[in-house]
Every structure is written in C-alpha cells, then in structure tokens.
Design a protein around this motif. Structure first.
Motif: not given
Ligand code: PGA
Length: 256
Positions: A208, A9, A128, A197, A210-212, A165-166, A200
C-alpha cells in the motif's frame, strides 16, 4: 512531513478534460502544453474524450505527456452499442483510464460494482486505472467520509491481484469540492488519503505504501503546492484548471 515512502512514489499531475475540447481544440491546447510541461519533475497525464485520443497520442509521442481515456467498458467486445473496450484504447497507445468519476456515478448509474468490473477489465487489458472515490457533502456532514471512501476503494479493488495493484492509481475527490472552488484543506485531504491507504493495507499489506493516491476537487495553481506538501498526497486530478495551459503548467511545476 515528507517521508521516504512519499519519495518512492512518483507524483502524477493528471488533467481530466471531462466533456471538453473538440479534436481541433485539443490540438491547440496540446501544442501549448508540450513545451509548457516538458521539464516537469512529476509524471504528466492528460485524460481526454475518446474523440481526442488519436490526436493526443500522436501529438505526445516522444514527449513526457502520457495519455488517458475518460472511461472504459468491462466487456472485451460485443453487442454494447456506444461503448469502448480496453483493447480499443491500448491499440491506440492509450496508457491510463479514469474509472468511477463521481459524475459517472451521479449521472450515468455507475456503481461500486461497475467500477470494480471496469477496473478489472482495464488492468487485464493493460491500462492503468485512475479510480475515483469521494464523499458527498451530506456524507461529510454525517462524519462518514472515511467509511465511504474506504468502502469505495475496497469494492473497486475486489479481485485485483497484488501484482496488478502496482498499476493502480486512486484519486480522492470529495464531490462537494469538484468544480466548486471549495478545495478540501490539505490536512483534511491528507487524512482521508491516509485512511484510503490504510484500507488498501488491510487487504494487500505493505505494498500500500507504493500506491499513488491523488487529490482532486478544485485543485489549482494557487493551492497545488500546499496540497502536494502533504505526506500522503501523491498528485492531483485536475478538471477545470487542466483546460488552460498556463494554469496546468503551474500545477505541474508546483515545486518551483
Ligand atoms: P475540478 O474537477 O478540478 O474542476 O474541480 C476535478 C475532477 O472532477 O476530476
């Protein structure tokens, strides 16, 4: 412990200028920021008032600074006097937008529902979103922080697709820490971010990872390194300290 997941990430340090800086002042600050952050290892974002966007986008072309807005309306266009649409922002070259900041929830009647509508409009328009969640001091004292922030996160993301979501960034900002100099401890912030997280993950599964998820609330040049050393903190949303080039530079270069 820095895990592989964290390395996948890319960290973001984002300034949140709030209602500060005229276009003239923005020009001066951005001129200082461009050379100061040019070697940053993280993604550098400045979220600025609408009236500073043109200046910010023009000045940062060809640099490593990305530009965000402070809000976006949920309708595409029409009779919404005083509002700004996603298309208006993307047409200028704006990439990010802050949504659901606690100041908007507190002073401008923003709710989980309007945050969700703005998030979907931002994503549909190619922006974003940096979605803000966080508990009040009274909620922290009641021991319901994780319930509150997970509820806010799930509500904000309702109807957002796995692909969309990305593009999403979440900022965990405990309200009692904003502008107060009272930062959450790195361990507490990390634990709450892990809970976000997991919330998610409940809905979307392993993506989840990969999500920052950023931390915000009195993050500064002194505490950035310790916060960023945590396993699940992927960056910071910086208010006060983003208005001073030397401070923002040190936060952006937290690894040096
Ligand atoms: P602060 O603000 O860094 O001034 O506490 C953070 C924010 O509200 O995004």
């Amino acid at each position: 412990v820095i895990t592989m997941d964290k390395q996948n990430r890319k960290a973001i340090i984002a300034g949140n200028w709030k209602m500060n800086k005229t276009a003239t002042e923005a020009k001066a600050l951005i001129s200082e920021l461009i050379p100061a952050v040019k070697d940053a290892g993280c993604e550098v974002v400045i979220c600025v008032p609408f009236t500073d966007l043109v200046t910010a986008v023009e000045m940062t072309k060809g640099t490593n600074i990305h530009v965000g807005a402070e809000n976006v309306h949920f309708e595409k266009s029409g009779a919404f006097t005083g509002e700004i649409s996603a298309d208006m922002l993307t047409d200028l070259g704006v990439e990010y937008v802050v949504i659901g900041h606690s100041e908007r929830r507190q002073y401008f009647a923003e709710t989980n529902e309007t945050v969700n509508k703005r998030t979907k409009a931002a994503l549909a328009g190619g922006l974003k979103p940096i979605i803000c969640v966080g508990e009040k001091l009274s909620e922290k004292q009641m021991g319901i922080t994780e319930e509150i922030v997970c509820l806010q996160t799930k509500a904000a993301l309702h109807g957002v697709s796995r692909t969309q979501l990305d593009e999403v960034v979440i900022a965990y900002e405990p309200i009692w820490a904003i502008g107060t100099g009272m930062t959450a401890t790195p361990e507490d912030a990390n634990q709450t971010i892990r809970a976000i997280r997991n919330a998610i993950r409940d809905v979307y599964g392993d993506v989840a990872q990969n999500i920052r998820i950023l931390y915000g609330g009195s993050m500064n040049d002194k505490n950035a390194r310790d916060l960023m050393a945590q396993s699940d903190i992927d960056g910071g949303l910086i208010g006060g300290a983003s208005l001073v080039a030397e401070k923002f530079e040190k936060i952006v270069n937290y690894n040096r």
